[in-house]
Design an enzyme around this catalytic site. Structure first.
Site, short mmCIF file in Angstrom:
data_model
loop_
_atom_site.label_atom_id
_atom_site.label_comp_id
_atom_site.label_asym_id
_atom_site.label_seq_id
_atom_site.Cartn_x
_atom_site.Cartn_y
_atom_site.Cartn_z
NE ARG A 50 2.91 22.33 -34.01
CZ ARG A 50 3.66 21.27 -34.30
NH1 ARG A 50 4.82 21.08 -33.69
NH2 ARG A 50 3.27 20.38 -35.17
CE LYS A 149 3.85 21.29 -38.71
NZ LYS A 149 5.09 21.04 -39.42
CD GLU A 182 13.39 22.84 -37.21
OE1 GLU A 182 12.71 22.13 -36.45
OE2 GLU A 182 12.94 23.83 -37.80
N1 PXG Z 1 10.66 20.79 -37.48
C1 PXG Z 1 10.02 21.20 -38.57
C2 PXG Z 1 10.57 22.31 -39.40
C3 PXG Z 1 8.82 20.56 -38.94
O1 PXG Z 1 8.17 20.93 -40.04
C4 PXG Z 1 9.05 19.12 -37.00
C5 PXG Z 1 10.21 19.81 -36.69
C6 PXG Z 1 8.56 18.05 -36.09
O2 PXG Z 1 7.41 18.50 -35.40
P1 PXG Z 1 6.23 17.52 -34.96
O3 PXG Z 1 5.30 18.39 -34.24
O4 PXG Z 1 5.64 16.95 -36.20
O5 PXG Z 1 6.85 16.49 -34.10
C7 PXG Z 1 8.34 19.49 -38.15
C8 PXG Z 1 7.09 18.79 -38.53
C9 PXG Z 1 5.75 16.77 -44.19
C10 PXG Z 1 5.58 16.88 -42.72
O6 PXG Z 1 4.75 16.73 -44.90
C11 PXG Z 1 6.43 17.67 -41.97
C12 PXG Z 1 6.22 17.76 -40.59
C13 PXG Z 1 5.23 17.07 -39.99
C14 PXG Z 1 4.39 16.29 -40.74
C15 PXG Z 1 4.57 16.18 -42.14
O7 PXG Z 1 6.91 16.71 -44.66
N2 PXG Z 1 7.06 18.56 -39.92
#
Ligand code: PXG
Length: 288
Positions: A50, A149, A182
């Site tokens: 990713r 991301k 989301e």
């Molecule tokens: N939506 C958004 C906008 C994200 O930032 C997810 C969905 C979930 O994706 P994953 O691949 O993690 O299942 C994310 C992921 C933090 C933090 O520091 C945020 C995420 C992941 C890890 C830490 O707040 N967001």
């Protein structure tokens, strides 16, 4: 704590980037949040894939191969003596001139931090989370593809602040068409009449890695997952609801906009998802 910074391991207090780094000046960069469970990095290859796709989308040439990045992630965990933790890998456009153009940025900055994170207090995993729709809309996929991301999280941060201002820990973000995109750092799932539904990337959702794990768990349970546009009404009518994310893992939702989800307690399907998720995390990772 030692932080990986452009090939070196430096003590936390000395891990600094330039104020002329375009990651600082413009949020010009990308990142991944990754988990380490029992000495194994969970879904490392998927996270690096990713990251590569995010880099390609923003026309940033990663200075390291996938294997070099994987080794750097593992070494950062080893240097910090960790067997469980949270890894933040970020790549910025690098140091350049003032002005938006990335032309003067010669070398991307690579940072890997291995530490700890707990997104929601423990009791919410047992009792469930109450969430609320906020006014700030998710940036349109036409403006910035949600699959990227990027280091630009202001949109989600504003939504988070709006939820916190009215006493909630998490926000539901809608897109410009009024469909659910989301939450601020998590994907959202609902269960309705034996159908498990999550929102598509076209609605503004990130292609979450934990979301994919949840889809795999669903197929193990012989439950099909559908990607569909969801309205707030769909969330209010759901029998069960949960969020997925690397930091949050899988967390039950028991109230949406003041309406109880199901009977207002974490549902049975959600509970088995949580259980199955826990049994996967340390066996499916890359040993550090
Ligand atoms: N939506 C958004 C906008 C994200 O930032 C997810 C969905 C979930 O994706 P994953 O691949 O993690 O299942 C994310 C992921 C933090 C933090 O520091 C945020 C995420 C992941 C890890 C830490 O707040 N967001």
């Amino acid at each position: 704590m030692k932080v990986y910074l452009n090939g070196d391991f430096v003590p936390k207090d000395e891990a600094r980037v330039s104020v002329f780094d375009h990651g600082v000046l413009y949020g010009d960069g990308i990142f991944e949040g990754i988990r380490l469970y029992d000495g194994c990095v969970f879904k490392l290859d998927e996270h690096l894939e990713r990251l590569e796709l995010s880099a390609k989308a923003i026309l940033l040439d990663l200075p390291m191969s996938r294997e070099e990045l994987a080794e750097a992630v593992c070494e950062t965990c080893r240097q910090n003596g960790l067997s469980n933790g949270y890894i933040r890998l970020l790549v910025t456009r690098g140091v350049g001139h003032l002005g938006l153009s990335p032309r003067g940025c010669e070398t991307p900055t690579v940072v890997i931090i291995a530490g700890d994170i707990q997104l929601y207090p423990k009791e919410y995993y047992e009792e469930g989370l109450k969430i609320i729709t906020v006014p700030t809309r998710r940036i349109s996929p036409a403006a910035l593809p949600p699959m990227v991301k990027s280091l630009n999280y202001l949109n989600n941060i504003l939504a988070k602040i709006e939820a916190q201002q009215v006493g909630f820990l998490e926000a539901i973000m809608l897109n410009d068409d009024g469909f659910v995109a989301e939450c601020t750092g998590d994907n959202i799932f609902i269960l309705f009449k034996d159908r498990l539904i999550t929102t598509p990337t076209s609605s503004g959702a990130l292609r979450g890695i934990t979301r994919d794990v949840a889809c795999n768990i669903a197929s193990e349970m012989e439950l099909a997952t559908e990607m569909e546009n969801l309205t707030r009404y769909d969330l209010w009518s759901a029998e069960e609801c949960f969020l997925t994310g690397t930091a949050a893992e899988i967390i039950p939702v028991v109230e949406v906009d003041g309406r109880k989800v199901g009977n207002g307690k974490p549902g049975d399907v959600t509970k088995s998802f949580l259980k199955r998720f826990k049994s996967k995390v340390s066996v499916e990772g890359r040993k550090i």
